[in-house]
Design a protein around this motif. Sequence first.
Motif, PDB file in Angstrom:
ATOM      1  N   VAL A   1       0.837  -1.200   0.000  1.00 58.56           N
ATOM      2  CA  VAL A   1       0.000   0.000   0.000  1.00 58.56           C
ATOM      3  C   VAL A   1       0.872   1.250   0.000  1.00 58.56           C
ATOM      4  O   VAL A   1       0.643   2.198  -0.763  1.00 58.56           O
ATOM      5  N   GLU A   2       1.891   1.258   0.842  1.00 58.90           N
ATOM      6  CA  GLU A   2       2.791   2.415   0.904  1.00 58.90           C
ATOM      7  C   GLU A   2       3.485   2.651  -0.427  1.00 58.90           C
ATOM      8  O   GLU A   2       3.579   3.801  -0.912  1.00 58.90           O
ATOM      9  N   GLN A   3       3.983   1.573  -1.042  1.00 52.88           N
ATOM     10  CA  GLN A   3       4.723   1.716  -2.294  1.00 52.88           C
ATOM     11  C   GLN A   3       3.818   2.151  -3.438  1.00 52.88           C
ATOM     12  O   GLN A   3       4.219   2.961  -4.289  1.00 52.88           O
ATOM     13  N   VAL A   4       2.606   1.628  -3.468  1.00 54.88           N
ATOM     14  CA  VAL A   4       1.680   1.993  -4.540  1.00 54.88           C
ATOM     15  C   VAL A   4       1.259   3.457  -4.396  1.00 54.88           C
ATOM     16  O   VAL A   4       1.177   4.197  -5.393  1.00 54.88           O
ATOM     17  N   ILE A   5       0.986   3.895  -3.174  1.00 54.84           N
ATOM     18  CA  ILE A   5       0.620   5.303  -2.962  1.00 54.84           C
ATOM     19  C   ILE A   5       1.757   6.212  -3.407  1.00 54.84           C
ATOM     20  O   ILE A   5       1.536   7.241  -4.075  1.00 54.84           O
ATOM     21  N   GLU A   6       2.975   5.881  -3.041  1.00 54.05           N
ATOM     22  CA  GLU A   6       4.124   6.690  -3.450  1.00 54.05           C
ATOM     23  C   GLU A   6       4.218   6.761  -4.977  1.00 54.05           C
ATOM     24  O   GLU A   6       4.487   7.825  -5.548  1.00 54.05           O
ATOM     25  N   HIS A   7       3.956   5.632  -5.647  1.00 51.64           N
ATOM     26  CA  HIS A   7       4.041   5.601  -7.111  1.00 51.64           C
ATOM     27  C   HIS A   7       2.992   6.499  -7.749  1.00 51.64           C
ATOM     28  O   HIS A   7       3.316   7.319  -8.632  1.00 51.64           O
ATOM     29  N   VAL A   8       1.734   6.391  -7.337  1.00 56.02           N
ATOM     30  CA  VAL A   8       0.672   7.141  -8.008  1.00 56.02           C
ATOM     31  C   VAL A   8       0.768   8.624  -7.703  1.00 56.02           C
ATOM     32  O   VAL A   8       0.289   9.464  -8.498  1.00 56.02           O
ATOM     33  N   GLN A   9       1.366   8.982  -6.587  1.00 55.23           N
ATOM     34  CA  GLN A   9       1.532  10.400  -6.281  1.00 55.23           C
ATOM     35  C   GLN A   9       2.598  11.059  -7.152  1.00 55.23           C
ATOM     36  O   GLN A   9       2.585  12.268  -7.349  1.00 55.23           O
ATOM     37  N   GLN A  10       3.500  10.254  -7.691  1.00 52.93           N
ATOM     38  CA  GLN A  10       4.590  10.776  -8.508  1.00 52.93           C
ATOM     39  C   GLN A  10       4.354  10.615 -10.003  1.00 52.93           C
ATOM     40  O   GLN A  10       4.949  11.331 -10.810  1.00 52.93           O
TER      41      GLN A  10
ATOM     42  N   SER B   1     -10.414   4.997 -11.108  1.00 51.64           N
ATOM     43  CA  SER B   1     -10.170   3.557 -11.231  1.00 51.64           C
ATOM     44  C   SER B   1      -8.889   3.149 -10.509  1.00 51.64           C
ATOM     45  O   SER B   1      -8.784   2.038  -9.980  1.00 51.64           O
ATOM     46  N   VAL B   2      -7.919   4.068 -10.478  1.00 47.02           N
ATOM     47  CA  VAL B   2      -6.663   3.805  -9.771  1.00 47.02           C
ATOM     48  C   VAL B   2      -6.858   3.916  -8.264  1.00 47.02           C
ATOM     49  O   VAL B   2      -6.470   3.031  -7.490  1.00 47.02           O
ATOM     50  N   THR B   3      -7.447   5.016  -7.828  1.00 44.52           N
ATOM     51  CA  THR B   3      -7.610   5.219  -6.385  1.00 44.52           C
ATOM     52  C   THR B   3      -8.546   4.183  -5.767  1.00 44.52           C
ATOM     53  O   THR B   3      -8.362   3.780  -4.612  1.00 44.52           O
ATOM     54  N   ASN B   4      -9.548   3.738  -6.546  1.00 43.67           N
ATOM     55  CA  ASN B   4     -10.449   2.706  -6.027  1.00 43.67           C
ATOM     56  C   ASN B   4      -9.691   1.413  -5.725  1.00 43.67           C
ATOM     57  O   ASN B   4      -9.971   0.730  -4.737  1.00 43.67           O
ATOM     58  N   ARG B   5      -8.743   1.062  -6.576  1.00 41.40           N
ATOM     59  CA  ARG B   5      -7.940  -0.144  -6.313  1.00 41.40           C
ATOM     60  C   ARG B   5      -7.168  -0.005  -5.002  1.00 41.40           C
ATOM     61  O   ARG B   5      -7.085  -0.948  -4.213  1.00 41.40           O
ATOM     62  N   ILE B   6      -6.606   1.172  -4.798  1.00 41.52           N
ATOM     63  CA  ILE B   6      -5.811   1.377  -3.594  1.00 41.52           C
ATOM     64  C   ILE B   6      -6.701   1.370  -2.353  1.00 41.52           C
ATOM     65  O   ILE B   6      -6.323   0.841  -1.301  1.00 41.52           O
TER      66      ILE B   6
END
Length: 377
Positions: A256-265, A278-283
Motif C-alpha cells: 500500500v505504501e509503495q503503490v501510494i508513493e508511485h501514483v503520487q509521482q 479507477s486507480v484510487t479505487n484499487r488502492i
Amino acid sequence: MEFGWTPEQRARYDTALAAARQRFAPESGAPGIAPADWRALGELGLLGASVEPKFGGGGHGALDTALLFEAFGRGCPDTGLVFAAAAHLFACAMPIAEFGDAPLKERLLPDMCAGRTVAANAMTEPDAGSDVARLATTATPVDGGYLLNGVKSFVSNGPLADVLVTYATTDPAAGHFAVTAFAVERRTAGIGVGEPFGKLGMKSCPAGQVTFTDCFVPGDQVLGERGQGSVVFQESMRWERTCLFALYVGLQERLVEQVIEHVQQRSQFGRKLTEFQSVTNRIVEMKLRLESSRLLLYRACWLLDRDEPGALASALSKLAVSEAAVAGATDAVQVLAGRGYLTQHGFEAALRDAVGGTIFSGTSDIQRQIIARELGL
C-alpha cells in the motif's frame, strides 16, 4: 479488546521494522538461507519470540509475537526468509516448548532461538496433504523408543534442518489417537533429505522431501504422550494460522505504501494518477482488505493470549489475510503496470510469495470447512 498499542509495543515494532529494513536484502533467487541472516534473526529476537526466556526466547504472547512478524513482513524485502523464521518458531519451537519434556527443551530450544540451528515441520506426505489424519509414516515401538519409516514432502526448511518436528502413526486403529509427534535431530541415523524443490515463490525458504528409514527416536523425544500427535499438531497450527500470517499483514502494508508513493509521482495523459478514480479505487480496496484482515488477526491473537477457544477466529484470520495478500499484490501489479511486471521492482515477487499463503497451513477451502463446522453447518 484494547485497540491501542502500549509504548513498549510501539517501540518494539519500530525497532524491528528499522532492523528489517536496514539488515536484510531482497531474495537472491537461489533456494536457501544465508547463515548470517539466520543468526541475525536470532539476535533480533524473531526466532524465539514466543518461547520462554529461560530457554532463550522473548517470552512474548501471541499478539506481541505477531506484531514482530508484521514488522518484519513489512520491512524485510525477502518474504521467504521471514516465512522460514515463522515456520521454525510456530510449527517447531512452540510444539517443543509446549509438549517437550524439560531436558529436551533445554537441549534444543536455546540453539533454535539463537539462530544456531534451523528447524523444520515434517507433516505433509505425498498422499496426505490436507488429510493429515491418514499418515503413511509409521512409528513402531521398540526397546527405548520408536523406529520411524516413511516419506514426508513439502518440508519447509527441510533441506537445511538440524531439528525435525514430525508426526507418525503409532496406533492405526486408535482414531483420533493414532498419531504421535516427535522431535528428531537431523544427525540421527536413517534420515535422508532431498534437494530443494523449485517453487513459485519464497525461495529463501527451501522446501524438500525427508525420508525416514528405520530411524530410531528415543522415547524422551516424543512430544506430549503417545497418541497425542493430533493435539500437538492442532496447537502448532493455531499458533501458525494466527501469528505467522502477520507477516502477510506487513507485506500488504508495504505494498500500500509503495503503490501510494508511485501514483503520487506518476502522471498519464497530463494528469496525476491520483486523479483517476479507477486507480484510487484499487488502492482503497487494498487498504480495506489490509485493515479488515489485520483486525481479524489481532482478535485471533487476543483469544490465543486469553487461552480461549479460537478455531473459528484463527480460520477466519488465516483465510482473510492470505486471500487479501494475493488480491493486494495483484492490484499492486496492475497499478504499477509495466513496472509491476518487472522483477527489479519487487511487486511480482510479492505476488508470487503471497500465493503460497492460500495453500500452506491449510488451504483456503480447508479454512472454509473449519469455519462452516464451527458454525454448526
